[in-house]
Structures are given as structure tokens and as C-alpha cells.
Design an enzyme around this catalytic site. Structure first.
Site, PDB file in Angstrom:
ATOM      1  CE1 TYR A 194      -4.055  -1.992   0.166  1.00 33.72           C
ATOM      2  CE2 TYR A 194      -2.335  -3.524   1.378  1.00 33.72           C
ATOM      3  CZ  TYR A 194      -3.583  -3.110   0.788  1.00 33.72           C
ATOM      4  OH  TYR A 194      -4.623  -4.367   0.714  1.00 33.72           O
ATOM      5  CB  SER A 195       0.792   4.492  -2.113  1.00 33.12           C
ATOM      6  OG  SER A 195       1.093   3.771  -3.209  1.00 33.12           O
ATOM      7  CB  CYS A 201       0.263   6.874  -8.144  1.00 29.47           C
ATOM      8  SG  CYS A 201       0.027   5.658  -7.006  1.00 29.47           S
ATOM      9  CE1 TYR A 226      -2.497  -4.948  -7.391  1.00 33.18           C
ATOM     10  CE2 TYR A 226      -0.345  -5.351  -8.419  1.00 33.18           C
ATOM     11  CZ  TYR A 226      -1.630  -5.580  -7.745  1.00 33.18           C
ATOM     12  OH  TYR A 226      -1.618  -6.993  -7.417  1.00 33.18           O
TER      13      TYR A 226
HETATM   14  P1  FAD Z   1      -7.011 -10.533  -3.154  1.00 31.66           P
HETATM   15  O1  FAD Z   1      -7.993 -10.816  -2.062  1.00 31.66           O
HETATM   16  O2  FAD Z   1      -5.705 -10.393  -3.226  1.00 31.66           O
HETATM   17  O3  FAD Z   1      -7.791 -10.150  -4.413  1.00 31.66           O
HETATM   18  C1  FAD Z   1      -7.138  -9.731  -5.707  1.00 31.66           C
HETATM   19  C2  FAD Z   1      -7.273 -10.598  -6.600  1.00 31.66           C
HETATM   20  O4  FAD Z   1      -8.728 -10.732  -6.924  1.00 31.66           O
HETATM   21  C3  FAD Z   1      -6.543 -10.467  -7.916  1.00 31.66           C
HETATM   22  O5  FAD Z   1      -5.304 -10.949  -8.071  1.00 31.66           O
HETATM   23  C4  FAD Z   1      -7.408 -11.054  -9.046  1.00 31.66           C
HETATM   24  O6  FAD Z   1      -7.045 -12.396  -9.050  1.00 31.66           O
HETATM   25  C5  FAD Z   1      -8.661 -11.084  -8.370  1.00 31.66           C
HETATM   26  N1  FAD Z   1      -9.352  -9.931  -8.733  1.00 31.66           N
HETATM   27  C6  FAD Z   1      -9.383  -8.708  -8.735  1.00 31.66           C
HETATM   28  N2  FAD Z   1     -10.332  -8.065  -9.301  1.00 31.66           N
HETATM   29  C7  FAD Z   1     -11.075  -8.861 -10.043  1.00 31.66           C
HETATM   30  C8  FAD Z   1     -12.148  -8.621 -10.833  1.00 31.66           C
HETATM   31  N3  FAD Z   1     -12.541  -7.557 -11.308  1.00 31.66           N
HETATM   32  N4  FAD Z   1     -12.618  -9.853 -11.405  1.00 31.66           N
HETATM   33  C9  FAD Z   1     -11.995 -11.086 -11.198  1.00 31.66           C
HETATM   34  N5  FAD Z   1     -11.046 -11.186 -10.326  1.00 31.66           N
HETATM   35  C10 FAD Z   1     -10.453 -10.302  -9.725  1.00 31.66           C
HETATM   36  N6  FAD Z   1      -4.328  -0.244  -2.941  1.00 31.66           N
HETATM   37  C11 FAD Z   1      -4.984   0.426  -2.310  1.00 31.66           C
HETATM   38  O7  FAD Z   1      -6.410   0.381  -1.889  1.00 31.66           O
HETATM   39  N7  FAD Z   1      -4.320   1.697  -1.775  1.00 31.66           N
HETATM   40  C12 FAD Z   1      -2.983   1.815  -2.195  1.00 31.66           C
HETATM   41  O8  FAD Z   1      -2.631   2.887  -1.910  1.00 31.66           O
HETATM   42  C13 FAD Z   1      -2.364   0.690  -2.868  1.00 31.66           C
HETATM   43  N8  FAD Z   1      -1.206   0.969  -3.149  1.00 31.66           N
HETATM   44  C14 FAD Z   1      -0.467  -0.155  -3.661  1.00 31.66           C
HETATM   45  C15 FAD Z   1       0.868   0.147  -4.215  1.00 31.66           C
HETATM   46  C16 FAD Z   1       1.711  -0.633  -4.817  1.00 31.66           C
HETATM   47  C17 FAD Z   1       3.279  -0.527  -5.288  1.00 31.66           C
HETATM   48  C18 FAD Z   1       0.734  -1.882  -5.209  1.00 31.66           C
HETATM   49  C19 FAD Z   1       1.607  -2.920  -6.204  1.00 31.66           C
HETATM   50  C20 FAD Z   1      -0.580  -2.041  -5.081  1.00 31.66           C
HETATM   51  C21 FAD Z   1      -1.312  -1.095  -4.275  1.00 31.66           C
HETATM   52  N9  FAD Z   1      -2.628  -1.371  -3.988  1.00 31.66           N
HETATM   53  C22 FAD Z   1      -3.054  -0.321  -3.271  1.00 31.66           C
HETATM   54  C23 FAD Z   1      -3.241  -2.495  -4.106  1.00 31.66           C
HETATM   55  C24 FAD Z   1      -2.962  -3.579  -3.139  1.00 31.66           C
HETATM   56  O9  FAD Z   1      -1.849  -3.950  -2.853  1.00 31.66           O
HETATM   57  C25 FAD Z   1      -4.075  -4.830  -3.204  1.00 31.66           C
HETATM   58  O10 FAD Z   1      -3.673  -5.438  -4.366  1.00 31.66           O
HETATM   59  C26 FAD Z   1      -5.514  -4.489  -3.096  1.00 31.66           C
HETATM   60  O11 FAD Z   1      -5.934  -3.961  -2.008  1.00 31.66           O
HETATM   61  C27 FAD Z   1      -6.309  -5.817  -3.248  1.00 31.66           C
HETATM   62  O12 FAD Z   1      -5.774  -6.691  -2.299  1.00 31.66           O
HETATM   63  P2  FAD Z   1      -6.783  -7.653  -1.518  1.00 31.66           P
HETATM   64  O13 FAD Z   1      -5.929  -8.645  -0.505  1.00 31.66           O
HETATM   65  O14 FAD Z   1      -7.814  -6.991  -0.993  1.00 31.66           O
HETATM   66  O15 FAD Z   1      -7.304  -8.500  -2.918  1.00 31.66           O
HETATM   67  P1  NAP Z   2     -11.704   4.599  -8.269  1.00 29.75           P
HETATM   68  O1  NAP Z   2     -12.086   5.340  -7.036  1.00 29.75           O
HETATM   69  O2  NAP Z   2     -12.662   3.460  -8.746  1.00 29.75           O
HETATM   70  O3  NAP Z   2     -11.361   5.592  -9.370  1.00 29.75           O
HETATM   71  C1  NAP Z   2     -10.985   5.318 -10.295  1.00 29.75           C
HETATM   72  C2  NAP Z   2     -11.201   6.403 -11.698  1.00 29.75           C
HETATM   73  O4  NAP Z   2     -10.437   6.049 -12.843  1.00 29.75           O
HETATM   74  C3  NAP Z   2     -12.506   6.247 -12.131  1.00 29.75           C
HETATM   75  O5  NAP Z   2     -12.972   7.586 -12.141  1.00 29.75           O
HETATM   76  C4  NAP Z   2     -12.469   5.376 -13.022  1.00 29.75           C
HETATM   77  O6  NAP Z   2     -13.579   5.758 -14.241  1.00 29.75           O
HETATM   78  C5  NAP Z   2     -11.272   5.996 -13.700  1.00 29.75           C
HETATM   79  N1  NAP Z   2     -10.674   5.053 -14.646  1.00 29.75           N
HETATM   80  C6  NAP Z   2     -11.132   3.775 -15.257  1.00 29.75           C
HETATM   81  N2  NAP Z   2     -10.444   3.474 -16.358  1.00 29.75           N
HETATM   82  C7  NAP Z   2      -9.617   4.338 -16.528  1.00 29.75           C
HETATM   83  C8  NAP Z   2      -8.623   4.430 -17.630  1.00 29.75           C
HETATM   84  N3  NAP Z   2      -8.416   3.486 -18.276  1.00 29.75           N
HETATM   85  N4  NAP Z   2      -7.963   5.645 -17.833  1.00 29.75           N
HETATM   86  C9  NAP Z   2      -8.268   6.627 -16.809  1.00 29.75           C
HETATM   87  N5  NAP Z   2      -9.171   6.517 -15.869  1.00 29.75           N
HETATM   88  C10 NAP Z   2      -9.881   5.418 -15.684  1.00 29.75           C
HETATM   89  O7  NAP Z   2     -10.420   3.973  -7.981  1.00 29.75           O
HETATM   90  P2  NAP Z   2      -9.846   2.774  -7.266  1.00 29.75           P
HETATM   91  O8  NAP Z   2     -10.675   1.774  -6.977  1.00 29.75           O
HETATM   92  O9  NAP Z   2      -9.083   3.369  -5.931  1.00 29.75           O
HETATM   93  O10 NAP Z   2      -8.480   2.303  -8.089  1.00 29.75           O
HETATM   94  C11 NAP Z   2      -7.290   2.846  -8.087  1.00 29.75           C
HETATM   95  C12 NAP Z   2      -6.335   1.719  -8.398  1.00 29.75           C
HETATM   96  O11 NAP Z   2      -5.244   1.975  -8.118  1.00 29.75           O
HETATM   97  C13 NAP Z   2      -6.646   0.216  -7.820  1.00 29.75           C
HETATM   98  O12 NAP Z   2      -6.231  -0.764  -8.569  1.00 29.75           O
HETATM   99  C14 NAP Z   2      -5.451   0.283  -6.747  1.00 29.75           C
HETATM  100  O13 NAP Z   2      -4.959  -0.914  -6.243  1.00 29.75           O
HETATM  101  C15 NAP Z   2      -4.360   0.938  -7.315  1.00 29.75           C
HETATM  102  N6  NAP Z   2      -3.502   1.698  -6.777  1.00 29.75           N
HETATM  103  C16 NAP Z   2      -2.038   1.689  -6.896  1.00 29.75           C
HETATM  104  C17 NAP Z   2      -1.296   2.322  -6.299  1.00 29.75           C
HETATM  105  C18 NAP Z   2       0.222   2.080  -6.659  1.00 29.75           C
HETATM  106  O14 NAP Z   2       0.565   1.314  -7.673  1.00 29.75           O
HETATM  107  N7  NAP Z   2       1.280   2.538  -6.247  1.00 29.75           N
HETATM  108  C19 NAP Z   2      -1.357   3.053  -5.166  1.00 29.75           C
HETATM  109  C20 NAP Z   2      -2.584   3.211  -5.108  1.00 29.75           C
HETATM  110  C21 NAP Z   2      -3.500   2.563  -5.715  1.00 29.75           C
HETATM  111  P3  NAP Z   2     -14.977   4.602 -14.470  1.00 29.75           P
HETATM  112  O15 NAP Z   2     -15.044   3.783 -13.220  1.00 29.75           O
HETATM  113  O16 NAP Z   2     -16.121   5.898 -14.220  1.00 29.75           O
HETATM  114  O17 NAP Z   2     -14.841   4.156 -15.685  1.00 29.75           O
END
Ligand code: FAD
Ligand code: NAP
Length: 407
Positions: free
Chosen positions: A186-187, A365, A407
Site C-alpha cells: 500500500y502506498s 499513480c 497497479y
Molecule cells: P485479493 O484478495 O488479493 O484479491 C485480488 C485478486 O482478486 C486479484 O489478484 C485477482 O485475481 C482477483 N480480482 C481482482 N479484481 C477482479 C475482478 N474484477 N474480476 C475477477 N477477479 C478479480 N491499494 C489501495 O487500495 N491503496 C493503495 O494505496 C495501494 N497501493 C499500492 C501500491 C503498490 C506498489 C501496489 C503494487 C499495489 C497497491 N494497492 C493499493 C493494491 C493492493 O496492494 C492490493 O492489491 C489490493 O488492496 C487488493 O488486495 P486484496 O487482498 O484486498 O485482494
Molecule cells: P476509483 O475510485 O474507482 O477511481 C478510478 C477512476 O479512474 C474512476 O473515475 C474510473 O472511471 C477511472 N478510470 C477507469 N479506467 C480508466 C482508464 N483507462 N484511464 C483513466 N481513468 C480510468 O479508483 P480505485 O478503485 O481506488 O482504483 C485505484 C487503483 O489504483 C486500484 O487498482 C489500486 O489498487 C491502485 N493503486 C495503485 C497504487 C500503486 O501502484 N502505487 C497506489 C494506490 C492505488 P470509471 O470507473 O467511471 O470508468
């Protein structure tokens, strides 16, 4: 030490100059810095100096000639610019902490050497305590997104981090194979000083993963564990990790931030570091460049930290600009959902003018899916200026000015 209390500018406007040695952290540490503050800010400056490891050499009454609150107060008389029109030259904001009079020239990039990495590993994680866990969403929002804060006090080594890093969380319980759950990253959404500036907390911004499969609603393991967790609970924490999203040291850098949903987490930390008054006093980093956040969410009720960002924009109109793309309430030029790449296209000219400045860094991000859209928008925006984006992007990356974590 004697402190004179000569009045220089009104009842609460007595000015004091404090000369400090060895102030700052890591590469920002400076042999000597000089601050001029009013009497009512003297105590918080002393605390900030102590936190930043500084030694007070001299305290004297009256302002320094270079930068003082008196000078800033003069700027306060000027009318603020419209939020949507950032001025081409950044200016000090009247409420900004006074800048050091011997500020160093801008550092070109990010200092990686002193960034902590993997202080705690999955085999021997740190056990943190939940301090707070609350929803960030307004009524009518889609899903669940929470702000969760953990106490990191008491570790050896102390679990510390810098803005732009992530931590690992190992949720309690076992997976489908009966093995202990694995960590998720998590960030970090707080600055290195923590939301309460106590220097031993970390905050996250977590969306509960929820999707439908075979007619069933599935909830993510770790995100549900975190969104449901109660204050006082113990949590296994690893890290910190990540050097991709670090802020530059340069206080005059320009920072363009492109975030979708919880991708706002690192940006929230950057913006607090830049614009939160108490944080600025603590961190000794006097940002005076331009920061521009382009934030994408599905609905207005899903905006995260919106009040803070609106306040920063009001208080720092020359330094902060906040643009929203509300996908399910606004339409792009083609009548489709408004995404952040559509906002990039709308402001292509200004964004590219900024990117041409070597002090500008871009941070992206959130959803991985936004990358192609952003690339397309940048290609079109660059072409309008006669620039080939596919050539420029690797150069920006090499110069550590293009930062992506999706991600
Ligand atoms: P899990 O129980 O692990 O389930 C995830 C799995 O469910 C996926 O691997 C996939 O197999 C399946 N899945 C997911 N979506 C679908 C779908 N639509 N249909 C079918 N299968 C699906 N998350 C945040 O909320 N906040 C952050 O700040 C954040 N920062 C991140 C930073 C980094 C560097 C990375 C890599 C990820 C970050 N994430 C963040 C994402 C976070 O790490 C987890 O991946 C996320 O919270 C989901 O984990 P979980 O254990 O709840 O889901
Ligand atoms: P959210 O609240 O659902 O908002 C995502 C927004 O992006 C919505 O407005 C969505 O629009 C829009 N969107 C969808 N597809 C897009 C596209 N192709 N291009 C641009 N915008 C698009 O967001 P969320 O569920 O928090 O999702 C954030 C994601 O970032 C998660 O998958 C989380 O795991 C990841 N994450 C990664 C990091 C990291 O890597 N460091 C850190 C934090 C979060 P519509 O839904 O209306 O289409």
C-alpha cells in the site's frame, strides 16, 4: 540566552531571527540556516529545529534582510490569482514558512542514498497498532475507501519512511491453501512525520476490492481486513519499499500529479509536505515551485481529501492547482466519460510548457489501465508542440522526472 522583545511591527508582529547549525535531514542538511519569524511562531520554529536535528546558534530580535514574515506580509496585500490560472512564475505565499536566507541552489534530482528500504521483512514484520480508521467517502459514493493510521513507535530499528514509498501489510488469517496470508503493498499517504507530526505513525488510503464472479460478490482479503480493522488492533507491517515515487529535493521543482482513485495516496503525502502549515514547520522544506494535481474519480462523493486540496488551492493560489476528472458526472469532448487523460489533453499546452522546464517532474499513480490513455494524450499534446513523445518519455525517465506506479 537572552531574547530581546523589541516590537517591530504591531502587537503580535515582533520579529526574531534564529541562526541554526546542521539543520535538515540527509542531503538537505545545511551547515547554517537563518529564519525570521514572528513571536507567536517562535515556539513552533524551535520545535521544528529540534525535530530536524538543528542546533540554535543565535537568537536575535528583528528581521534578517533577506526573507522575513514582514516581506511576506507585503505580498499578502496583492490580490490572489484565479485558481485556474497559475502564474508562470511561482511566488512565496504569505502563509508559507519563512524561507532560509541562504537557501542552496536547486538540486537536480532525488536523493536515493538515504532512503530506508526493507527495515522489516515478511519473516519478521513490525507489529503496528491501529490508531484510527475512517471512511474518506461522502454519501452516495461508490464502494469503500478508508484512511487508516498505524502507530510505529517502539521498533528497533524504528520503522521510518519518506514520501512516495509503500509499506506491506500481512493480513491475519490463512489463504485458500491454509497457508498464512501473504503481504499486499500500500502506498503511504502520510508524510514522514505522520499525520500527527509525532514522527512514528503511518497512514494509508485503502479501497476495499469488490467484484462479481459467477453471480457472487467477492471481497479482497487484505483490503477488507484493513477497511474493517478497529483501533487498538495489532497489524503485521513490512517495508518500507520503493524509490520510484520520491519527491525531488529541489524546493523550486514543479510537480505534476496524475492520480486515479486511491492512487492519490502518495500525492496526498506530497501535498501535505508542500502546503500543510504544521507539516511545513516540521519538515524545513520550503516548497515554492508549482504543483498541479489532476485527479480522477467516478463521482464527486468519491473525491478523496478534497477539502484539504481545495484549501491548499485557496491558500497557495500561485503554487497549487487542482483539476478534477469526475468520470461518471462529467463528459469529455467526445461525449464519453471524463478521465484524467482528457484533462491532460485539455491543458496540453500548459502541461508541455511545464514539462519543458527541467525542474518539472511528473508522477502517475493508480489504475494500470490509465497508462495507455495518458500516453496517447501526451503523444497528441507533444505533437502539437512539435515534440515526439516516444522520444521524450525515455529521456524524462532517465532524468528521473517521469515517475509511474500503477497497479
Ligand atoms: P485479493 O484478495 O488479493 O484479491 C485480488 C485478486 O482478486 C486479484 O489478484 C485477482 O485475481 C482477483 N480480482 C481482482 N479484481 C477482479 C475482478 N474484477 N474480476 C475477477 N477477479 C478479480 N491499494 C489501495 O487500495 N491503496 C493503495 O494505496 C495501494 N497501493 C499500492 C501500491 C503498490 C506498489 C501496489 C503494487 C499495489 C497497491 N494497492 C493499493 C493494491 C493492493 O496492494 C492490493 O492489491 C489490493 O488492496 C487488493 O488486495 P486484496 O487482498 O484486498 O485482494
Ligand atoms: P476509483 O475510485 O474507482 O477511481 C478510478 C477512476 O479512474 C474512476 O473515475 C474510473 O472511471 C477511472 N478510470 C477507469 N479506467 C480508466 C482508464 N483507462 N484511464 C483513466 N481513468 C480510468 O479508483 P480505485 O478503485 O481506488 O482504483 C485505484 C487503483 O489504483 C486500484 O487498482 C489500486 O489498487 C491502485 N493503486 C495503485 C497504487 C500503486 O501502484 N502505487 C497506489 C494506490 C492505488 P470509471 O470507473 O467511471 O470508468
Amino acid at each position: 540566552m537572552r531574547v530581546s522583545t523589541d516590537k517591530t511591527s504591531g502587537s503580535d508582529g515582533r520579529l526574531f531571527t534564529v541562526v541554526v547549525e546542521s539543520y535538515g535531514v540527509g542531503q538537505q542538511r545545511q551547515a547554517e540556516r537563518c529564519f525570521t519569524v514572528s513571536f507567536d511562531r517562535l515556539q513552533s520554529l524551535m520545535q521544528s529545529i529540534a525535530r530536524n536535528g538543528g542546533r540554535i546558534r543565535v537568537v536575535s530580535s528583528g528581521p534578517q534582510p533577506a526573507v522575513s514574515e514582514a516581506a511576506s506580509a507585503t505580498e499578502a496585500a496583492a490580490p490572489p490569482k484565479a485558481p485556474s490560472e497559475p502564474s508562470p512564475k511561482p511566488a512565496e505565499h504569505p502563509q508559507a514558512e519563512p524561507a532560509p536566507s541562504n537557501a542552496k541552489p536547486a538540486a537536480p534530482s532525488v536523493s536515493h542514498a538515504e532512503v530506508p528500504v526493507n527495515l522489516y521483512k515478511p519473516k519478521d514484520p513490525f507489529i503496528g497498532t491501529v490508531l484510527d480508521n475512517y471512511s474518506l467517502l461522502a454519501d452516495g459514493a461508490i464502494g469503500r475507501v478508508n484512511h487508516i493510521t498505524f502507530d510505529l513507535a517502539g521498533g528497533d530499528p524504528q520503522l521510518h519512511y519518506v514520501e512516495g514509498q509503500s509499506i506491506g501489510i500481512i493480513p491475519d488469517g490463512t489463504d485458500a491453501n491454509g497457508k498464512p496470508n501473504k503481504l499486499r503493498l500500500y502506498s503511504i499517504a502520510s508524510t514522514r512525520h505522520g499525520d500527527d507530526l509525532a514522527d512514528h505513525t503511518v497512514s494509508l488510503c485503502v479501497r476495499q476490492l469488490e467484484y462479481e464472479k459467477d453471480g457472487q460478490t467477492i471481497y479482497g482479503v487484505c483490503s477488507t481486513f484493513l477497511c474493517d480493522i478497529q483501533p487498538g488492533a495489532k497489524v503485521k507491517i513490512t517495508g518500507p519499499v520503493g524509490k520510484e515515487m520520491l519527491l525531488p529535493d529541489d524546493e523550486e521543482a514543479n510537480i505534476i500529479m496524475l492520480a486515479t482513485g486511491t492512487g492519490i495516496a502518495p500525492m496526498r503525502a506530497y501535498l501535505r509536505r508542500m502546503f500543510d502549515p504544521s507539516e511545513r514547520e516540521s519538515n524545513g522544506w520550503h516548497f515554492r515551485g508549482k504543483a498541479w494535481l489532476i485527479m480522477g474519480v467516478p463521482k464527486t462523493a468519491n473525491l478523496l481529501y478534497d477539502d484539504d486540496f481545495n484549501r491548499y488551492e485557496t491558500e497557495y493560489p500561485d503554487n497549487f492547482r487542482y483539476t478534477k476528472a469526475i468520470s461518471r458526472e462529467q463528459q469529455n469532448a467526445k461525449g464519453g466519460r471524463m478521465y484524467i487523460q482528457d484533462r491532460v489533453l485539455e491543458h496540453a499546452d500548459e502541461i508541455f510548457t511545464l514539462i519543458e522546464d527541467p525542474k518539472t517532474h511528473v508522477y502517475m499513480c493508480g489504475l494500470r489501465g490509465m497508462e495507455p490513455g495518458i500516453d496517447e494524450a501526451m503523444t497528441a499534446a507533444a505533437a502539437a508542440k512539435g515534440i515526439t513523445w516516444s522520444e521524450l518519455r525515455p529521456q524524462l525517465k532517465k532524468a528521473e522526472r517521469w515517475h509511474v506506479e500503477t497497479y
